[in-house]
Scaffold this active site. Sequence first.
Site, mmCIF file in Angstrom:
data_model
loop_
_atom_site.group_PDB
_atom_site.id
_atom_site.type_symbol
_atom_site.label_atom_id
_atom_site.label_comp_id
_atom_site.label_asym_id
_atom_site.label_seq_id
_atom_site.Cartn_x
_atom_site.Cartn_y
_atom_site.Cartn_z
ATOM 1 N N GLU A 1 -2.000 -0.926 80.506
ATOM 2 C CA GLU A 1 -2.019 -2.285 79.952
ATOM 3 C C GLU A 1 -0.990 -3.142 80.678
ATOM 4 O O GLU A 1 0.022 -2.634 81.152
ATOM 5 C CB GLU A 1 -1.649 -2.250 78.467
ATOM 6 C CG GLU A 1 -2.719 -1.725 77.561
ATOM 7 C CD GLU A 1 -3.823 -2.728 77.284
ATOM 8 O OE1 GLU A 1 -3.592 -3.964 77.355
ATOM 9 O OE2 GLU A 1 -4.931 -2.268 77.008
ATOM 10 N N ARG B 1 -5.630 2.489 73.951
ATOM 11 C CA ARG B 1 -6.784 1.667 73.582
ATOM 12 C C ARG B 1 -8.035 2.212 74.256
ATOM 13 O O ARG B 1 -7.984 2.674 75.394
ATOM 14 C CB ARG B 1 -6.562 0.220 74.019
ATOM 15 C CG ARG B 1 -5.457 -0.490 73.272
ATOM 16 C CD ARG B 1 -5.242 -1.895 73.858
ATOM 17 N NE ARG B 1 -4.323 -2.697 73.090
ATOM 18 C CZ ARG B 1 -2.999 -2.710 73.269
ATOM 19 N NH1 ARG B 1 -2.446 -1.951 74.196
ATOM 20 N NH2 ARG B 1 -2.237 -3.491 72.533
ATOM 21 N N CYS C 1 -9.123 5.368 83.311
ATOM 22 C CA CYS C 1 -7.828 5.089 82.685
ATOM 23 C C CYS C 1 -7.109 3.982 83.454
ATOM 24 O O CYS C 1 -7.236 3.877 84.669
ATOM 25 C CB CYS C 1 -6.936 6.329 82.693
ATOM 26 S SG CYS C 1 -7.430 7.597 81.541
ATOM 27 N N ARG D 1 -14.402 -1.275 70.279
ATOM 28 C CA ARG D 1 -12.966 -1.228 70.536
ATOM 29 C C ARG D 1 -12.287 -0.267 69.579
ATOM 30 O O ARG D 1 -12.725 -0.059 68.465
ATOM 31 C CB ARG D 1 -12.342 -2.613 70.319
ATOM 32 C CG ARG D 1 -12.634 -3.615 71.401
ATOM 33 C CD ARG D 1 -12.011 -3.259 72.731
ATOM 34 N NE ARG D 1 -10.657 -2.771 72.626
ATOM 35 C CZ ARG D 1 -9.560 -3.499 72.738
ATOM 36 N NH1 ARG D 1 -9.635 -4.778 72.956
ATOM 37 N NH2 ARG D 1 -8.376 -2.930 72.649
ATOM 38 N N ARG E 1 -5.304 -5.655 64.933
ATOM 39 C CA ARG E 1 -6.480 -6.365 64.415
ATOM 40 C C ARG E 1 -6.649 -6.092 62.923
ATOM 41 O O ARG E 1 -7.590 -5.439 62.500
ATOM 42 C CB ARG E 1 -7.746 -5.926 65.160
ATOM 43 C CG ARG E 1 -7.848 -6.360 66.610
ATOM 44 C CD ARG E 1 -7.895 -7.886 66.799
ATOM 45 N NE ARG E 1 -8.938 -8.547 66.058
ATOM 46 C CZ ARG E 1 -10.132 -8.884 66.556
ATOM 47 N NH1 ARG E 1 -10.416 -8.611 67.809
ATOM 48 N NH2 ARG E 1 -11.008 -9.494 65.798
ATOM 49 N N TYR F 1 -9.100 1.092 64.351
ATOM 50 C CA TYR F 1 -7.668 0.967 64.632
ATOM 51 C C TYR F 1 -6.919 1.937 63.733
ATOM 52 O O TYR F 1 -7.062 1.888 62.515
ATOM 53 C CB TYR F 1 -7.200 -0.474 64.423
ATOM 54 C CG TYR F 1 -7.821 -1.395 65.446
ATOM 55 C CD1 TYR F 1 -7.164 -1.662 66.631
ATOM 56 C CD2 TYR F 1 -9.088 -1.932 65.266
ATOM 57 C CE1 TYR F 1 -7.741 -2.464 67.606
ATOM 58 C CE2 TYR F 1 -9.687 -2.734 66.231
ATOM 59 C CZ TYR F 1 -8.997 -2.992 67.393
ATOM 60 O OH TYR F 1 -9.580 -3.767 68.355
ATOM 61 N N ARG G 1 -12.748 14.215 78.252
ATOM 62 C CA ARG G 1 -13.474 15.106 79.149
ATOM 63 C C ARG G 1 -13.624 16.503 78.555
ATOM 64 O O ARG G 1 -14.598 17.195 78.803
ATOM 65 C CB ARG G 1 -12.731 15.183 80.492
ATOM 66 C CG ARG G 1 -13.377 16.016 81.530
ATOM 67 C CD ARG G 1 -14.644 15.441 82.144
ATOM 68 N NE ARG G 1 -14.406 14.176 82.788
ATOM 69 C CZ ARG G 1 -15.138 13.079 82.550
ATOM 70 N NH1 ARG G 1 -16.140 13.099 81.732
ATOM 71 N NH2 ARG G 1 -14.873 11.952 83.168
#
Length: 122
Positions: free
Chosen positions: A78, A90, A75, A7, A116, A108, A63
Amino acid sequence: MYVRGIRGATTVERNEEPHILAATAELLEAIVVENGVTPEEIGSVFVTVTPDLDAAFPAAAIRNMAGWELVPLMCSVEIPVKGALPMCIRLMVLANTMKAQNEIVHVYLNEAKKLRPDLVKG
């Protein structure tokens, strides 16, 4: 060999194509470096953005990176949760690796460190 999810998240200051593409590339590069993976080891990358980012497809940045031309990318937007961190990109990188789950380094950057704090490095 295992498939591990790596992540990562970052934020941008403006909803402008150069900012979105640069932040996406920076985040992916950090994930690659921190986890020692190569494009050949990547099964796919899932990219999401908050609804306030619509000036570019972040996957375009990936890409255009050398060696990433054949990696499947997707893609999405959210879900618009009230109070969620705005201007956020993200990544979920699915990598083939021998690393244990606790050896994976999640990345992050910028304001996304708030998402997080338990995973943010010193």
